[in-house]
Design an enzyme around this catalytic site. Structure first.
Site, PDB file in Angstrom:
ATOM      1  N   SER A 265       0.822  -1.212   0.000  1.00 60.47           N
ATOM      2  CA  SER A 265       0.000   0.000   0.000  1.00 60.47           C
ATOM      3  C   SER A 265       0.857   1.264   0.000  1.00 60.47           C
ATOM      4  O   SER A 265       1.728   1.405  -0.845  1.00 60.47           O
ATOM      5  CB  SER A 265      -0.947  -0.067   1.197  1.00 60.47           C
ATOM      6  OG  SER A 265      -2.063   0.716   0.937  1.00 60.47           O
ATOM      7  N   HIS A 406      -7.458  -5.844   0.003  1.00 62.47           N
ATOM      8  CA  HIS A 406      -6.244  -5.052   0.119  1.00 62.47           C
ATOM      9  C   HIS A 406      -5.443  -5.544   1.333  1.00 62.47           C
ATOM     10  O   HIS A 406      -5.855  -5.321   2.475  1.00 62.47           O
ATOM     11  CB  HIS A 406      -6.692  -3.599   0.327  1.00 62.47           C
ATOM     12  CG  HIS A 406      -5.601  -2.602   0.374  1.00 62.47           C
ATOM     13  ND1 HIS A 406      -4.820  -2.303  -0.717  1.00 62.47           N
ATOM     14  CD2 HIS A 406      -5.140  -1.822   1.394  1.00 62.47           C
ATOM     15  CE1 HIS A 406      -3.955  -1.364  -0.394  1.00 62.47           C
ATOM     16  NE2 HIS A 406      -4.122  -1.062   0.888  1.00 62.47           N
TER      17      HIS A 406
HETATM   18  C1  GTR Z   1      -5.461   4.612   1.492  1.00 63.79           C
HETATM   19  C2  GTR Z   1      -4.854   5.388   0.361  1.00 63.79           C
HETATM   20  C3  GTR Z   1      -4.140   4.440  -0.541  1.00 63.79           C
HETATM   21  C4  GTR Z   1      -3.265   3.463   0.209  1.00 63.79           C
HETATM   22  C5  GTR Z   1      -3.823   3.030   1.525  1.00 63.79           C
HETATM   23  C6  GTR Z   1      -2.854   2.386   2.515  1.00 63.79           C
HETATM   24  O1  GTR Z   1      -6.236   5.363   2.309  1.00 63.79           O
HETATM   25  O2  GTR Z   1      -5.878   6.030  -0.308  1.00 63.79           O
HETATM   26  O3  GTR Z   1      -3.411   5.140  -1.510  1.00 63.79           O
HETATM   27  O4  GTR Z   1      -1.991   3.971   0.374  1.00 63.79           O
HETATM   28  O5  GTR Z   1      -4.381   4.078   2.220  1.00 63.79           O
HETATM   29  O6  GTR Z   1      -1.697   2.752   2.583  1.00 63.79           O
HETATM   30  O7  GTR Z   1      -3.313   1.527   3.253  1.00 63.79           O
END
Ligand code: GTR
Length: 426
Positions: A265, A406
């Site tokens: 992420s 995710h």
């Molecule tokens: C979210 C963001 C993403 C990603 C994520 C993370 O809120 O929009 O780009 O980086 O966080 O890091 O878990």
């Protein structure tokens, strides 16, 4: 009657809003609604000259692209004395129930005593004389990535998270092990790899003013007024990964000349930028990095530059916010970031339920980086269609789409260790 009605109405609206936990998701999630776009050609200089030789890439186009990413996306580091000092805080010979050696190493910078320092945690095989190493930052600190009860709880600032045991921005005993499923240390050590990690917040706390308490504040002064092109937080975190690699040179039993950088992420965006800026990383791994990472920004799907720079402006250089209204005005797109990793090995991974990060946009970026890998004598993705889930494609540039949300899982790590096996012929 009327004021009363409007009061009730606003109560009702507030109640409805509080019912939904998920923030209203801005952005396009309809594949058929993606507007057409044309990607910039990584093999064309800004002045239009075609890049046809490896030498031209290395001496002209690569430095040009690197500068463009610094100027427009992540920001450049200032010139400074980055010499580190290391202190071995601990060596535990029988960590992970006797399966690994664990070390804790403190990294500080003599030139910047205001910097709190990075505490690096290393797990390494007990038998290998010199294990290749995977290096990555964590969201929750060393006590969160491991379940071992004798690791000190991080005292650094953290983003609020009830479910991760963070109370009023500080970790508690309840946060121990909360990220351990993302860090399969025992499995990696059994495969012959060392894994080194540190909390990203040791380098810079992840909030808009965090830079004041991190390396950027220590170097620039906490009253600094940020200018376009200067380093953002992702650059600072990536800088930290390089300092961790410096430190690994002195860790016995670790072969720092065989190092992979990995991240999930926002820390996947960071791993990519670290891999681009520090060519000592032989393998660069982006796990669900999305916008500002492996996903194309010219392609309007999922998170966009406008959304990310509103929520997390501090991650990028000030200039990047300019591209919110029209990402196609940014002179570079993320396939060119992936191309800057060539001729080193690259893994890009997405997850089926992670539309926010635009899996297809991540795949297409890896595909569009191919001409550069080929110019430098390495294969590209070797497929043109997005693969079915749970199957890794490519040999040098690799891609997989894991079924699920995710996250980074042991299955993802297994794919990365296979890539490392192939690279380092193990
Ligand atoms: C979210 C963001 C993403 C990603 C994520 C993370 O809120 O929009 O780009 O980086 O966080 O890091 O878990």
């Amino acid at each position: 009657m009327i004021p009363r009605f409007s009061f009730l109405f606003s109560l009702l609206c507030g109640w409805l809003a509080s019912m939904s936990d998920a923030p209203a998701r801005e952005g396009n999630f309809d594949e058929s609604a993606v507007p057409p776009y044309t990607l910039p050609d990584p093999l064309k200089m800004e002045d239009g000259t075609a890049v046809t030789t490896a030498q031209q890439w290395t001496t002209q186009r690569r430095p040009e692209l690197l500068r463009l990413f610094e100027e427009h996306v992540y920001g450049a580091l200032p010139q400074a004395d980055w010499t580190i000092q290391t202190e071995l805080l601990e060596t535990k010979e029988d960590a992970l129930d006797g399966q690994a050696i664990r070390r804790r190493v403190r990294i500080t910078l003599p030139a910047f005593p205001a910097f709190r320092g990075i505490e690096m945690l290393v797990y390494q095989p007990r038998t290998a004389p010199a294990a290749p190493v995977f290096l990555g930052l964590s969201f929750g600190g060393n006590h969160a990535v491991s379940t071992e009860p004798d690791l000190p709880i991080s005292t650094a600032w953290m983003r609020p998270s009830k479910e991760k045991g963070v109370v009023e921005n500080y970790a508690t005993e309840a946060s121990r092990g909360t990220e351990s499923s993302r860090w399969p240390f025992a499995e990696m050590v059994a495969r012959g790899y060392a894994v080194a990690t540190a909390y990203c917040g040791d380098i810079e706390p992840d909030h808009a003013d965090g830079w004041k308490d991190g390396i950027r504040g220590a170097v620039m002064g906490s009253d600094h007024v940020w200018q376009e092109g200067e380093w953002g937080c992702i650059s600072a975190w990536a800088w930290g990964l390089s300092r961790m690699l410096d430190a690994l040179n002195d860790v016995p039993g670790v072969d720092a000349s065989r190092a992979a950088v990995v991240g999930h992420s926002r820390l996947g965006k960071t791993a990519l930028w670290a891999g681009v800026t520090d060519e000592r990383f032989g393998l660069v791994i982006s796990n669900d990095s999305g916008e500002g990472g492996a996903a194309l920004k010219y392609r309007d799907f999922g998170e966009t530059p406008a959304i990310i720079t509103r929520a997390f402006p501090h991650w990028f250089t000030k200039t990047y916010t300019r591209y919110g209204p029209n990402p196609q005005q940014c002179p570079v797109d993320q396939h060119e970031l992936l191309a800057l990793i060539a001729p080193r090995m690259l893994c890009v991974a997405s997850a089926t339920e992670d539309e926010w990060a635009d899996p297809r946009g991540e795949f297409l970026a890896a595909l569009a980086a191919e001409p550069v890998f080929v110019l430098l004598g390495k294969p590209g993705l070797e497929v043109t269609e997005m693969p079915a889930p749970d199957r890794s494609v490519g040999s040098w540039v690799r891609y997989h789409l894991r079924t699920g949300p995710h996250n980074i899982t042991s299955w993802d790590w297994e794919q990365y260790s296979r890539a490392a096996d192939a690279l380092w012929k193990r």
